[in-house]
Design an enzyme around this catalytic site. Structure first.
Site, mmCIF file in Angstrom:
data_model
loop_
_atom_site.group_PDB
_atom_site.id
_atom_site.type_symbol
_atom_site.label_atom_id
_atom_site.label_comp_id
_atom_site.label_asym_id
_atom_site.label_seq_id
_atom_site.Cartn_x
_atom_site.Cartn_y
_atom_site.Cartn_z
ATOM 1 N N HIS A 228 -7.874 -5.262 -0.529
ATOM 2 C CA HIS A 228 -6.678 -4.610 -0.308
ATOM 3 C C HIS A 228 -5.397 -5.472 0.431
ATOM 4 C CE1 HIS A 228 -3.987 -1.270 -0.085
ATOM 5 N NE2 HIS A 228 -4.119 -1.113 1.121
ATOM 6 N N SER B 157 0.974 -1.185 0.112
ATOM 7 C CA SER B 157 0.071 0.100 0.096
ATOM 8 C C SER B 157 0.821 1.173 -0.075
ATOM 9 C CB SER B 157 -0.921 -0.130 1.164
ATOM 10 O OG SER B 157 -1.936 1.039 1.060
#
Length: 700
Positions: A666, A551
């Site tokens: 994610h 991320s």
């Protein structure tokens, strides 16, 4: 130089680029589920998996990771509701998971008698949907009805359905939201706060709800009354009923940016603004006292309350110009608040002291806050797992790099605790050691980092070393036990390093704010400084040093790879941001402009453009053979970032690897089997690059 067009032709995947922009030939890869984009991703998967899975360590690492991740010996972490213990559990028989409960007394035993409430595997099979558990929100204090979230493939967007805990069935004609990033929270049994997020008018530029509405049972969602509306450019608007014993407060939060808030007390149909600094965070309510975590100095009257402090005052006083504030704690220069929880009669503060955990209890007696440091294990990471607001009972977890996670039951007032259960030692830590060092960054700031060395370690510069960091959004990285890292890396002779670089929250808000926007380069300088220090201490060398991040951490390692490719021989870049020219136009990206800046503003793009990996990667650079991973179902950080970076690097003639999980959200993996598979890929890649096999590929 081998152009990507040649690679695509070989794989039979050359696509007509109908959406091509003149300055970005890979824009078509942003079409998440487009036929051509998915064909490209599958082609890259096939090419890369053929390489990585052929490594002799892939299968044993994969199998051991799956054994650890699905073991019944893992801790079933508790969630206290109504005096009972709830838990969501996945294993090899329940890949999607089961939601279950047991009594407190049973949970304390070695083999709790679990009562299964909802079997997600069975539900997925029955409804023929790829369901992934997305949490639950149960109605306080009766805990009779819950809003259950179910995601398709692990995305943030989820279906929300009302569930009856007594009948163990979804409620016919109950509250239900179709797949979206809509929000829904309980008011009472027959009404909820809802923030629909279906149409462009209903969502912010970040894709989150921009209204709060009251939705009453038996009515259509379209009839829900709008009670608050934010701006299109906001990150989002959210609402919650906060309970304080038998009392409650309805709070509406408007987030103009990721780090600023406007808080409103919703009473008698009116939203009343609370006098709280825009960058402060509400941490809870106890006995009518509102807890506020300060991210900057706050002057009230003639007194200034310092950045990083936890303060409190009566809830109603925040409707006035000068709330009657009291300080619970003011952390020191090397300390920070890493979490605040409440029980029936105490406030629990998880304090980081030079990145080691402490636990403090605050009680209010005779109109004053009194502090007590609770007796917890030292030199590790402490985290409150769950707390009971009808008693002073809570559970906390203790862990360290070489210490398996241990769960304790404790009392916040009596300061008693007992070990409930501990995970087994997944790897042999005999001869392994942990040390904490500091490296001097480019501006002279000292950056702490942990080094975990394997048995038989010698500082000879030849140790395969994996360096991990995050450096963003005030997220603290602390010591933790990982059976997968231990068996796949440490037991096989690898060194593991965790760096506490700026941008994180290890030393409070100032540590985070030091790397915001125009100062972003400091985070990259910090990681480079730690890397150079590892080499200077002869712990490793560039031929044996790899970096890993996901991320924002993916952006970190991507930027550092482009800036200093000479320092590394492996880069694991997971679910990353990489195209910082367009990050704010992709999915939730607009919400992160408070962290990075606005690329559409020429002055801000001037500094963003200096580090944006996608714009700075060059055909002339000599980069390590990086491994990029992402997920098609990641609806937070767009998979286009990783796709386009790989496409550009291949087109420039660089050798890179790529794996895209077609589901997984994610986190990159939707279930434990996928996590184990990804772990096998990553560690096999790292051994290939940084071990003896990687020496011949240095700089390749």
């Amino acid at each position: 130089m081998k152009k990507l067009s040649a690679v695509l032709l070989t794989a039979g995947l050359l696509a007509p680029v109908v959406t091509m922009a003149h300055d970005d030939p890979w824009l078509w890869l942003e079409n998440v589920e487009g036929e051509n984009a998915l064909a490209w991703a599958r082609g890259q998967n096939e090419r890369s998996l053929d390489v990585i899975q052929s490594h002799p360590l892939f299968e044993p690492i994969h199998e051991r990771a799956l054994e650890i991740l699905t073991s019944d010996e893992r801790i079933a972490y508790p969630s206290l509701m109504g005096g009972e213990i709830y838990n969501f559990w996945r294993d090899d028989e329940h890949v999607r998971g089961i939601w279950r409960k047991t009594s407190l007394e049973s949970y304390r035993g070695e083999s709790p008698g679990w009562d299964v409430i909802l079997d997600v595997d069975a539900l997925a099979e029955r409804e023929e949907r790829n369901w992934v558990w997305a949490g639950s929100n149960c109605r306080y204090p009766a805990y009779d009805r819950c809003i259950v979230g179910l995601s398709i493939g692990g995305a943030d967007a989820a279906v929300r359905r009302e569930f009856d805990l007594e009948t163990r069935e979804f409620v016919d004609d109950g509250f239900r939201l179709d797949e979206s990033k809509s929000s829904i929270t309980w008011r009472d049994r027959d009404s909820v706060f809802v923030g629909p997020a279906y149409t462009d008018e209903q969502v912010t530029d970040s894709g989150y709800p921009r209204t709060v509405r009251v939705w009453r049972r038996g009515t259509d969602l379209a009839e829900a009354e709008t009670v608050f509306e934010g701006e299109k450019g906001d990150v989002g608007v959210f609402s919650a009923r906060i309970h304080d014993g038998d009392d409650h407060y309805d709070v509406i939060t408007r987030a103009p940016t990721f780090f600023t808030r406007e808080y409103y007390l919703f009473e008698d149909g009116e939203a009343k603004r609370l006098n709280v600094p825009a960058d402060a965070e509400l941490s809870g309510v106890i006995d009518g006292q509102l807890l506020v975590d300060l991210k900057s100095d706050w002057t009230v009257g003639e007194h200034t309350f310092a950045q990083g402090a936890l303060v409190a005052a009566p809830v109603e006083s925040f409707l006035a110009d000068a709330p009657a504030l009291e300080v619970l704690i003011q952390p020191g220069a090397r300390q920070s608040i890493n979490g605040v929880s409440t029980t029936d009669g105490a406030v629990l503060v998880n304090l980081l002291d030079n990145v080691n955990g402490k636990l403090l209890s605050f009680t209010r007696e005779d109109g004053r806050w009194r502090q007590k440091e609770l007796e917890v294990p030292q030199m590790g990471t402490i985290s409150v797992v769950t707390a009971d607001d009808r008693s002073n009972r809570f559970f906390y977890n203790y862990t360290g790099f070489l210490t398996p996670s241990t769960l304790f039951e404790a009392d916040a007032v009596a300061d008693t605790h007992r070990e409930v259960r501990a995970e087994p030692a997944w790897f042999d830590a005999e001869g392994m050691e942990v040390a904490q060092h500091e490296a001097e960054s480019a501006d002279g700031t000292m950056i702490p980092y942990f080094v975990v060395t394997p048995s038989g370690y010698e500082a000879d510069g030849a140790n395969p070393t994996l360096l991990s960091a995050y450096g963003g959004f005030e997220v603290s990285r602390t010591p933790y036990y990982s059976g997968v890292t231990g068996t796949a890396w440490l037991e096989r002779g690898g060194v593991f390093v965790l760096a506490n670089i700026r941008g994180g929250g290890e030393f409070g808000p100032r540590w985070h704010q030091a790397a915001l926007k125009e100062n972003r380069q400091r985070a990259y300088d910090d990681l480079i400084a730690v890397s150079e220090d590892l080499v200077e201490r002869n712990i490793t060398s560039p031929e044996h040093l790899g970096i890993q991040g996901g991320s924002n951490g993916g952006l970190l390692v991507g930027a550092v790879m482009v800036q200093r490719p000479d320092l590394y021989n492996a880069v694991v870049c997971q679910v990353p941001l990489l195209d910082m020219k367009r990050f704010h136009k992709l999915l939730a990206g607009a919400s992160w402009m408070g962290e990075y800046g606005n690329p559409d503003d020429p002055e801000q793009w001037a500094y963003i453009s200096e580090y944006s990996p996608y714009q700075n990667v060059s055909a002339d650079g000599e980069y390590p053979k990086a491994f990029f991973t992402t997920s098609t179902r990641d609806d937070r950080v767009h998979p286009g970032h990783a796709r386009k970076m790989v496409a550009r690097m291949l087109d420039q003639g660089h050798d890179v690897l790529y794996y895209e999980n077609i589901e997984g959200g994610h986190g990159g993996a939707a279930n434990l089997k996928q996590r184990a598979f990804l772990s096998g890929l990553i560690y096999a890649y790292l051994h290939e690059r940084l071990g003896s096999a990687g020496e011949s590929n240095a700089g390749g």
